[in-house]
Design an enzyme around this catalytic site. Structure first.
Site, PDB file in Angstrom:
ATOM      1  CE  LYS A   1      -4.474   0.835   0.281  1.00 35.67           C
ATOM      2  NZ  LYS A   1      -5.180  -0.019  -0.322  1.00 35.67           N
TER       3      LYS A   1
ATOM      4  CG  ASP B   1      -7.170   3.377  -0.880  1.00 32.07           C
ATOM      5  OD1 ASP B   1      -7.826   1.690  -0.680  1.00 32.07           O
ATOM      6  OD2 ASP B   1      -7.489   4.397   0.119  1.00 32.07           O
TER       7      ASP B   1
HETATM    8  P1  NDP Z   1     -12.762   7.501  -2.583  1.00 29.64           P
HETATM    9  O1  NDP Z   1     -12.477   8.846  -2.814  1.00 29.64           O
HETATM   10  O2  NDP Z   1     -13.627   7.897  -4.051  1.00 29.64           O
HETATM   11  O3  NDP Z   1     -14.367   8.727  -1.617  1.00 29.64           O
HETATM   12  C1  NDP Z   1     -14.014   8.087  -0.442  1.00 29.64           C
HETATM   13  C2  NDP Z   1     -15.712   8.503   0.266  1.00 29.64           C
HETATM   14  O4  NDP Z   1     -15.285   8.057   1.738  1.00 29.64           O
HETATM   15  C3  NDP Z   1     -15.441  10.635  -0.289  1.00 29.64           C
HETATM   16  O5  NDP Z   1     -16.840   9.797  -0.048  1.00 29.64           O
HETATM   17  C4  NDP Z   1     -15.215  10.607   1.250  1.00 29.64           C
HETATM   18  O6  NDP Z   1     -15.873  12.131   1.258  1.00 29.64           O
HETATM   19  C5  NDP Z   1     -15.102   9.648   1.485  1.00 29.64           C
HETATM   20  N1  NDP Z   1     -14.516   9.694   3.190  1.00 29.64           N
HETATM   21  C6  NDP Z   1     -13.078   9.523   2.939  1.00 29.64           C
HETATM   22  N2  NDP Z   1     -12.164  10.038   4.447  1.00 29.64           N
HETATM   23  C7  NDP Z   1     -12.922  10.395   4.747  1.00 29.64           C
HETATM   24  C8  NDP Z   1     -13.550  10.550   6.181  1.00 29.64           C
HETATM   25  N3  NDP Z   1     -11.870  10.963   6.547  1.00 29.64           N
HETATM   26  N4  NDP Z   1     -14.896  11.070   7.188  1.00 29.64           N
HETATM   27  C9  NDP Z   1     -15.598  10.901   6.813  1.00 29.64           C
HETATM   28  N5  NDP Z   1     -15.516  10.388   4.935  1.00 29.64           N
HETATM   29  C10 NDP Z   1     -15.008  10.349   4.302  1.00 29.64           C
HETATM   30  O7  NDP Z   1     -12.716   6.543  -1.829  1.00 29.64           O
HETATM   31  P2  NDP Z   1     -13.092   4.995  -2.194  1.00 29.64           P
HETATM   32  O8  NDP Z   1     -14.452   4.773  -2.289  1.00 29.64           O
HETATM   33  O9  NDP Z   1     -12.022   4.065  -3.108  1.00 29.64           O
HETATM   34  O10 NDP Z   1     -12.464   4.695  -0.745  1.00 29.64           O
HETATM   35  C11 NDP Z   1     -13.318   4.054  -0.056  1.00 29.64           C
HETATM   36  C12 NDP Z   1     -13.039   2.999   0.675  1.00 29.64           C
HETATM   37  O11 NDP Z   1     -13.208   1.480   0.159  1.00 29.64           O
HETATM   38  C13 NDP Z   1     -11.890   2.861   1.894  1.00 29.64           C
HETATM   39  O12 NDP Z   1     -11.162   2.717   2.703  1.00 29.64           O
HETATM   40  C14 NDP Z   1     -10.474   2.699   0.399  1.00 29.64           C
HETATM   41  O13 NDP Z   1      -9.246   2.012   1.580  1.00 29.64           O
HETATM   42  C15 NDP Z   1     -11.628   1.552   0.891  1.00 29.64           C
HETATM   43  N6  NDP Z   1     -11.572   0.005  -0.639  1.00 29.64           N
HETATM   44  C16 NDP Z   1     -11.171   1.021  -2.339  1.00 29.64           C
HETATM   45  C17 NDP Z   1     -11.133   0.173  -2.882  1.00 29.64           C
HETATM   46  C18 NDP Z   1     -11.570   1.081  -4.417  1.00 29.64           C
HETATM   47  O14 NDP Z   1     -10.866   0.099  -5.699  1.00 29.64           O
HETATM   48  N7  NDP Z   1     -10.828   1.774  -5.084  1.00 29.64           N
HETATM   49  C19 NDP Z   1     -10.609  -1.130  -3.074  1.00 29.64           C
HETATM   50  C20 NDP Z   1     -11.420  -1.708  -1.745  1.00 29.64           C
HETATM   51  C21 NDP Z   1     -11.473  -1.154  -0.742  1.00 29.64           C
HETATM   52  P3  NDP Z   1     -15.392  13.267   0.610  1.00 29.64           P
HETATM   53  O15 NDP Z   1     -16.066  13.102  -0.551  1.00 29.64           O
HETATM   54  O16 NDP Z   1     -15.965  14.591   1.398  1.00 29.64           O
HETATM   55  O17 NDP Z   1     -14.141  12.724   0.456  1.00 29.64           O
HETATM   56  O1  2IT Z   2      -8.310  -1.360  -0.801  1.00 28.44           O
HETATM   57  C1  2IT Z   2      -7.971  -2.092  -1.382  1.00 28.44           C
HETATM   58  O2  2IT Z   2      -7.945  -3.307  -2.171  1.00 28.44           O
HETATM   59  C2  2IT Z   2      -7.557  -1.227  -3.041  1.00 28.44           C
HETATM   60  N1  2IT Z   2      -7.528   0.271  -2.606  1.00 28.44           N
HETATM   61  C3  2IT Z   2      -7.382  -1.752  -4.798  1.00 28.44           C
HETATM   62  C4  2IT Z   2      -5.981  -1.505  -4.551  1.00 28.44           C
HETATM   63  C5  2IT Z   2      -5.251  -2.583  -5.832  1.00 28.44           C
HETATM   64  O3  2IT Z   2      -4.800  -2.791  -6.139  1.00 28.44           O
HETATM   65  O4  2IT Z   2      -6.579  -2.083  -6.805  1.00 28.44           O
END
Ligand code: NDP
Ligand code: 2IT
Length: 444
Positions: A126, A166
């Site tokens: 990561k 992420d």
């Molecule tokens: P994005 O940046 O697309 O979206 C994040 C969302 O969460 C936004 O709505 C953001 O609000 C909100 N957010 C972020 N930080 C905070 C905080 N500290 N307090 C409150 N709200 C918060 O990220 P993702 O959707 O990609 O990721 C979301 C979660 O999923 C994370 O935990 C990530 O590690 C996990 N994840 C992501 C994957 C992926 O493929 N993208 C895969 C597996 C897990 P705002 O719009 O105001 O920024």
């Molecule tokens: O938390 C996660 O699994 C991710 N942000 C996706 C990682 C990836 O390599 O697609």
């Protein structure tokens, strides 16, 4: 002291001021107790646990970049290459002001077991930076991404370490980073995933984490005699994972009534309008107040509060430690019967225990959100064979992967006498494959 307790104490002592990392390690080690105790002396002699909780390599570097007024800024950046026993390091890059080494280590540690659960050949890693893309111009984001990659490119590659998106890292950032990697290294290879479709990205990668979360949830419900159709779902977050979780939940016949962002949340009893949500978040990069302003059925509330809404299923999809004990109590009191984590470690340990003790089906993020990284691995396969698969092909592989993950962790929980404890099942199943590979490869 038992070997598990010894190693946990060592982690706390050697990694001060990294509470999220301690939390992730504690959860995994607690689940592994039953496995380790069966073979404690062999594991201890090989220092297997010490090796699994210690990253193979940690890179820390500065990222200087110039803003639109000519002012220079410096951010901290990280890449933690945690474990390569079963494949090249694989995992996202988080761009958020809260990022520090402890957060990246917790995420990298989780990624080891998640990637193992996918059944695909990917190790755990990561990275990220405390850079905040919010409110920056495209040129400023490009300046940051190019400077970041100017250093990171030395340590990554299609067969060594393959970063992805992420929080805060989406298609725009991956594009700028890919361009800079290619320019410096002169190699056109699948060094990043989540790429745009015109330069090696995979169809369905954008949707994969949210869709995968729903495929797994559907299977978990089915195996417990329940159906997702007609159920009320609350979702937190409104980013990549939340948007596509919402879309797939609706396609499966559920009604999603909430989303949130870092400043507030929306309750929309008529059901979230995904097209509008995408317009507000993906196109305008705006706040949820704009969603509420454009939709008469929606109420906007400042602060946090999605878990107070009555629901059948809760899907935390924003960030770590966003579902606390009081939230778990509110969910149970309102009749919620299933929680599946779209985010990484969104539920605190006491909240998780409360949900499990009250009969809520609980699937941890390392299984429930593994569809994103699994589809990244499918993107790597397509890049290697220089072909691209159809949306339907990728989506159908994703469905199979998520169903297999659920059965894998369900079987592991049963085998070790903890039927229905999907946290234990996921940790054990994820660990066993990595431990076997590490043992076979000797002391490295
Ligand atoms: P994005 O940046 O697309 O979206 C994040 C969302 O969460 C936004 O709505 C953001 O609000 C909100 N957010 C972020 N930080 C905070 C905080 N500290 N307090 C409150 N709200 C918060 O990220 P993702 O959707 O990609 O990721 C979301 C979660 O999923 C994370 O935990 C990530 O590690 C996990 N994840 C992501 C994957 C992926 O493929 N993208 C895969 C597996 C897990 P705002 O719009 O105001 O920024
Ligand atoms: O938390 C996660 O699994 C991710 N942000 C996706 C990682 C990836 O390599 O697609």
């Amino acid at each position: 002291m038992s070997y598990v307790d010894e190693v946990y104490s060592m982690v706390v002592e050697k990694n001060p001021a990294q509470p999220e990392f301690h939390q992730a390690v504690k959860e995994v080690l607690e689940s592994l107790r039953v496995v380790i105790e069966k073979n404690e002396e062999a594991y201890r002699k090989d220092a297997l646990l010490e090796r699994i909780v210690t990253p193979e390599r940690q890179l820390l570097f500065r990222v200087p970049w110039v803003d639109d007024n000519g002012q220079v800024h410096v951010n901290n950046a990280f890449r933690v290459q945690f474990n390569s026993a079963i494949g090249p390091y694989k995992g996202g890059l988080r761009l958020h002001p809260s990022v520090n080494l402890g957060i990246i280590k917790f995420l990298g540690f989780e990624q080891i077991f998640k990637n193992s659960l996918t059944g695909l050949p990917i190790g755990g890693g990561k990275g990220g930076s405390d850079f905040d893309p919010k409110g920056k111009s495209d040129r400023e984001v490009m300046a940051f991404c190019q400077s970041f990659m100017t250093e990171l490119n030395k340590y990554i590659g299609a067969d060594t370490d393959v970063p992805a998106g992420d929080i805060g890292t989406g298609a725009r950032e991956i594009g700028y980073m890919f361009g800079q990697y290619k320019r410096i290294r002169g190699v056109y290879e699948g060094v990043l995933t989540g790429k745009g479709l015109s330069y090696g990205g995979s169809l369905a990668r954008t949707e994969a984490t949210g869709y995968g979360l729903l495929y797994l949830t559907e299977e978990m419900l089915k195996c417990n005699g329940k159906d997702i159709k007609g159920k009320t779902v609350v979702i937190s977050g409104s980013g990549n994972v939340a948007i596509y979780a919402c879309q797939k939940a609706q396609q499966l016949g559920a009604k999603v009534v909430t989303v949130s962002d870092s400043t507030g949340w929306v309750y929309d009893p008529e059901g979230i309008d995904v097209a509008l949500l995408k317009e507000v978040k993906e196109v305008k990069r705006a706040r949820l107040t704009e969603y509420a302003a454009a939709r008469s059925s929606a109420e906007y509330h400042e602060g946090r509060g999605v878990w107070t809404i009555k629901c059948d299923i809760a899907l935390p999809c924003a960030t770590q430690n966003e579902l606390l004990l009081d939230d778990a109590k509110a969910l149970v009191a309102n009749g919620c019967f299933a929680v599946a984590e779209g985010a990484n470690m969104p539920t605190t340990m006491d909240a998780t225990e409360y949900l499990q003790q009250n009969g809520v089906l609980f699937c941890p993020g390392k299984a429930a959100n593994a569809g994103g990284v699994a589809t990244s691995a499918l993107e790597m396969s397509q890049n290697s064979e220089r072909l691209s698969w159809t949306f339907e092909e990728v989506d159908s592989k994703l469905q199979n992967i998520m169903v297999n993950i659920f059965h894998n962790l369900d079987d592991a929980a049963k085998k070790y006498g903890m039927e229905g404890n999907y946290v234990a099942g996921a940790n054990i199943a994820g660990f066993l494959k990595v431990a076997e590979a590490m043992t076979a490869q000797g002391i490295v």
